[in-house]
Scaffold this motif. Structure first.
Motif, PDB file in Angstrom:
ATOM      1  N   SER A 112       0.854  -1.157  -0.082  1.00 48.30           N
ATOM      2  CA  SER A 112      -0.028  -0.100  -0.068  1.00 48.30           C
ATOM      3  C   SER A 112       0.833   1.145   0.025  1.00 48.30           C
ATOM      4  O   SER A 112       1.975   1.202   0.555  1.00 48.30           O
ATOM      5  CB  SER A 112      -0.967  -0.004   1.267  1.00 48.30           C
ATOM      6  N   PRO A 113       0.298   2.574  -0.700  1.00 46.14           N
ATOM      7  CA  PRO A 113       0.904   3.721  -0.501  1.00 46.14           C
ATOM      8  C   PRO A 113       1.285   3.868   0.829  1.00 46.14           C
ATOM      9  O   PRO A 113       2.210   4.585   1.188  1.00 46.14           O
ATOM     10  CB  PRO A 113       0.221   4.519  -1.171  1.00 46.14           C
ATOM     11  N   GLU A 114       0.259   3.638   2.296  1.00 45.92           N
ATOM     12  CA  GLU A 114       0.749   4.045   3.453  1.00 45.92           C
ATOM     13  C   GLU A 114       1.975   3.340   3.817  1.00 45.92           C
ATOM     14  O   GLU A 114       2.656   3.985   4.526  1.00 45.92           O
ATOM     15  CB  GLU A 114      -0.518   3.645   4.029  1.00 45.92           C
ATOM     16  N   ALA A 115       2.107   2.209   3.494  1.00 50.65           N
ATOM     17  CA  ALA A 115       3.200   1.274   3.952  1.00 50.65           C
ATOM     18  C   ALA A 115       4.525   1.739   3.566  1.00 50.65           C
ATOM     19  O   ALA A 115       5.354   2.200   4.080  1.00 50.65           O
ATOM     20  CB  ALA A 115       3.210  -0.164   3.640  1.00 50.65           C
ATOM     21  N   LYS A 116       4.593   2.296   2.040  1.00 54.05           N
ATOM     22  CA  LYS A 116       5.784   2.998   1.498  1.00 54.05           C
ATOM     23  C   LYS A 116       5.818   4.503   2.115  1.00 54.05           C
ATOM     24  O   LYS A 116       7.015   4.706   2.325  1.00 54.05           O
ATOM     25  CB  LYS A 116       5.284   3.187  -0.100  1.00 54.05           C
ATOM     26  N   ASP A 117       4.864   5.038   2.373  1.00 52.15           N
ATOM     27  CA  ASP A 117       4.833   6.326   3.136  1.00 52.15           C
ATOM     28  C   ASP A 117       5.652   6.449   4.303  1.00 52.15           C
ATOM     29  O   ASP A 117       6.593   7.030   4.694  1.00 52.15           O
ATOM     30  CB  ASP A 117       3.650   6.858   3.339  1.00 52.15           C
ATOM     31  N   LEU A 118       5.618   5.201   5.177  1.00 55.02           N
ATOM     32  CA  LEU A 118       6.021   5.003   6.555  1.00 55.02           C
ATOM     33  C   LEU A 118       7.265   4.593   6.265  1.00 55.02           C
ATOM     34  O   LEU A 118       8.374   5.252   7.027  1.00 55.02           O
ATOM     35  CB  LEU A 118       5.103   3.765   7.241  1.00 55.02           C
ATOM     36  N   LEU A 119       7.788   3.742   5.168  1.00 53.56           N
ATOM     37  CA  LEU A 119       9.159   3.313   5.253  1.00 53.56           C
ATOM     38  C   LEU A 119      10.059   4.507   4.616  1.00 53.56           C
ATOM     39  O   LEU A 119      11.190   4.549   5.024  1.00 53.56           O
ATOM     40  CB  LEU A 119       8.886   2.470   3.920  1.00 53.56           C
ATOM     41  N   LYS A 120       9.424   5.249   3.676  1.00 51.94           N
ATOM     42  CA  LYS A 120      10.377   6.593   3.596  1.00 51.94           C
ATOM     43  C   LYS A 120      10.573   7.230   4.691  1.00 51.94           C
ATOM     44  O   LYS A 120      11.476   8.112   4.711  1.00 51.94           O
ATOM     45  CB  LYS A 120       9.309   7.402   2.461  1.00 51.94           C
ATOM     46  N   LYS A 121       9.610   7.507   5.777  1.00 54.79           N
ATOM     47  CA  LYS A 121       9.888   8.381   7.017  1.00 54.79           C
ATOM     48  C   LYS A 121      10.877   7.703   7.805  1.00 54.79           C
ATOM     49  O   LYS A 121      11.484   8.346   8.550  1.00 54.79           O
ATOM     50  CB  LYS A 121       8.554   8.739   7.471  1.00 54.79           C
ATOM     51  N   MET A 122      10.858   6.383   7.825  1.00 53.70           N
ATOM     52  CA  MET A 122      11.801   5.766   8.824  1.00 53.70           C
ATOM     53  C   MET A 122      13.286   5.767   8.107  1.00 53.70           C
ATOM     54  O   MET A 122      14.226   5.772   8.550  1.00 53.70           O
ATOM     55  CB  MET A 122      11.065   4.292   9.020  1.00 53.70           C
ATOM     56  N   LEU A 123      13.322   5.351   6.904  1.00 51.54           N
ATOM     57  CA  LEU A 123      14.434   5.031   6.361  1.00 51.54           C
ATOM     58  C   LEU A 123      15.173   6.425   5.380  1.00 51.54           C
ATOM     59  O   LEU A 123      15.391   6.181   4.173  1.00 51.54           O
ATOM     60  CB  LEU A 123      14.364   3.788   5.109  1.00 51.54           C
ATOM     61  N   CYS A 124      14.792   7.601   6.079  1.00 52.49           N
ATOM     62  CA  CYS A 124      15.342   8.946   5.566  1.00 52.49           C
ATOM     63  C   CYS A 124      16.634   8.899   6.067  1.00 52.49           C
ATOM     64  O   CYS A 124      17.102   8.967   7.396  1.00 52.49           O
ATOM     65  CB  CYS A 124      14.361   9.740   6.154  1.00 52.49           C
ATOM     66  N   LYS A 125      17.549   9.326   5.018  1.00 53.50           N
ATOM     67  CA  LYS A 125      19.151   9.330   5.432  1.00 53.50           C
ATOM     68  C   LYS A 125      19.208  10.537   6.425  1.00 53.50           C
ATOM     69  O   LYS A 125      20.175  10.822   7.079  1.00 53.50           O
ATOM     70  CB  LYS A 125      19.892   9.335   4.221  1.00 53.50           C
ATOM     71  N   ASP A 126      18.438  11.718   6.080  1.00 53.80           N
ATOM     72  CA  ASP A 126      18.469  12.817   6.979  1.00 53.80           C
ATOM     73  C   ASP A 126      17.988  12.724   8.221  1.00 53.80           C
ATOM     74  O   ASP A 126      16.704  12.738   8.397  1.00 53.80           O
ATOM     75  CB  ASP A 126      17.500  13.976   6.209  1.00 53.80           C
ATOM     76  N   VAL A 127      18.797  12.688   9.147  1.00 58.91           N
ATOM     77  CA  VAL A 127      18.283  12.277  10.593  1.00 58.91           C
ATOM     78  C   VAL A 127      17.312  13.202  11.256  1.00 58.91           C
ATOM     79  O   VAL A 127      16.298  12.765  12.015  1.00 58.91           O
ATOM     80  CB  VAL A 127      19.397  12.112  11.508  1.00 58.91           C
ATOM     81  N   TYR A 128      17.409  14.456  10.806  1.00 59.20           N
ATOM     82  CA  TYR A 128      16.298  15.411  11.296  1.00 59.20           C
ATOM     83  C   TYR A 128      15.096  15.211  10.992  1.00 59.20           C
ATOM     84  O   TYR A 128      14.008  15.657  11.576  1.00 59.20           O
ATOM     85  CB  TYR A 128      17.010  16.906  11.061  1.00 59.20           C
ATOM     86  N   ARG A 129      15.020  14.486   9.539  1.00 68.17           N
ATOM     87  CA  ARG A 129      13.666  14.398   8.942  1.00 68.17           C
ATOM     88  C   ARG A 129      13.148  13.081   9.274  1.00 68.17           C
ATOM     89  O   ARG A 129      11.706  12.805   9.108  1.00 68.17           O
ATOM     90  CB  ARG A 129      13.727  14.884   7.495  1.00 68.17           C
ATOM     91  N   ARG A 130      14.000  12.221   9.704  1.00 68.30           N
ATOM     92  CA  ARG A 130      13.685  11.011   9.837  1.00 68.30           C
ATOM     93  C   ARG A 130      12.566  10.756  11.223  1.00 68.30           C
ATOM     94  O   ARG A 130      12.739  11.500  12.185  1.00 68.30           O
ATOM     95  CB  ARG A 130      14.785   9.858  10.154  1.00 68.30           C
TER      96      ARG A 130
END
Length: 281
Positions: free
Chosen positions: A238-256
């Motif tokens: 789902s798009p929701e799962a991919k959205d969550l993954l993007k927010k967790m696997l974000c290289k920018d620690v401040y945005r993670r």
């Protein structure tokens, strides 16, 4: 020492073995309840870092006591040559074995049943100022009732004692370690969020998001942090799962995301039941 342990806990068969010790099944001579005994031979710990980890783990487990999704320490015995920790018995297949048994592909509700208590336990650690620093499927255990138990705090750090809340040191496991750890920079507790994100990706896709032919190639892929969702693999995710993954696997620690933010994400709140992306805005 063995006689002292046997007064309280009767050791039976061996159920696991590591670099420095053996895990035995045991039971309380008073209540008959079953436990595990993690016995470590301190004479095998020539590296000062290993000795430090040995002393740190039981202290951290005491701090984290009471959480149903973290392995509990019940007693500690120590002499000159050995340390014995009486901990929860978790004989069901760990998450690594569960992923291997089914090729790594879980439905989203199935993945959420595992992921939710995992990220909840990570958030609990972080609120108490503790980072696990080696979140991986091998360290995610299950008891006989199927309850998830986060284990192996040998690499954990009490960042709450640091005024700036930062840590140093390259610890972790290929595939799951965060890029800022590998870079040699200071980092914070969000390294655990990255590792949990890798686990979620593996459960949904059956493959890790960053990998190579050798550990060095894998580390390079992690450092690049180029997150992709191959259409063939993610066509039913789902798009929701991919959205969550993007927010967790974000290289920018401040945005993670932090663990608390992950817990509030719609995919986690809904238990992996997909909804429209409009609900995310």
């Amino acid at each position: 020492m063995k006689e002292l342990i046997n007064n309280d806990y009767q050791l039976t068969d061996e159920i696991g073995r590591g670099r420095f010790g053996i895990v035995y099944r045991c039971y309380s001579t008073i209540t008959g309840d079953s436990f595990a005994c993690k016995s470590i031979d301190k004479r095998l710990l020539s590296d000062p870092t290993d000795r430090e980890c040995l002393q740190k783990e039981p202290k951290i487990l005491h701090i984290l006591g009471g959480n149903p999704n973290i392995v509990q320490i019940h007693r500690l015995y120590e002499d000159e040559n050995h340390l014995h920790m009486i901990i929860d018995l978790c004989e069901s297949p760990d998450l690594f074995d569960r992923i291997a048994a089914r090729g790594g592909v879980f439905s989203e509700p199935e993945a959420a049943l595992i992921f939710s208590p995992l990220i909840s336990s990570i958030g609990y650690c972080h609120r108490l100022g503790i980072a696990h620093r080696d979140i991986k499927p091998d360290n995610i255990l299950f008891d006989c009732r199927g309850n998830l138990k986060l284990a192996d705090f040998g690499s954990a750090e009490w960042f709450g004692m640091n005024e700036r809340g930062v840590m140093t040191g390259v610890v972790g496991t290929p595939y799951y370690v965060a890029p800022e750890v590998l870079s040699g920079r200071e980092y914070n507790e969000k390294v655990d969020v990255w590792s949990a994100g890798v686990i979620l990706y593996v459960m949904l896709a059956g493959v890790p998001p960053f990998y190579g032919e050798t550990p060095a190639d894998t580390f390079e892929a992690v450092l690049r942090g180029n997150l992709r969702f191959p259409p063939k693999i993610f066509r039913s995710v789902s798009p929701e799962a991919k959205d969550l993954l993007k927010k967790m696997l974000c290289k920018d620690v401040y945005r993670r995301f932090s663990a608390e933010q992950v817990l509030r994400h719609p995919w986690v709140v809904s238990g992996g039941e997909t909804r429209s992306m409009a609900d995310l805005t």
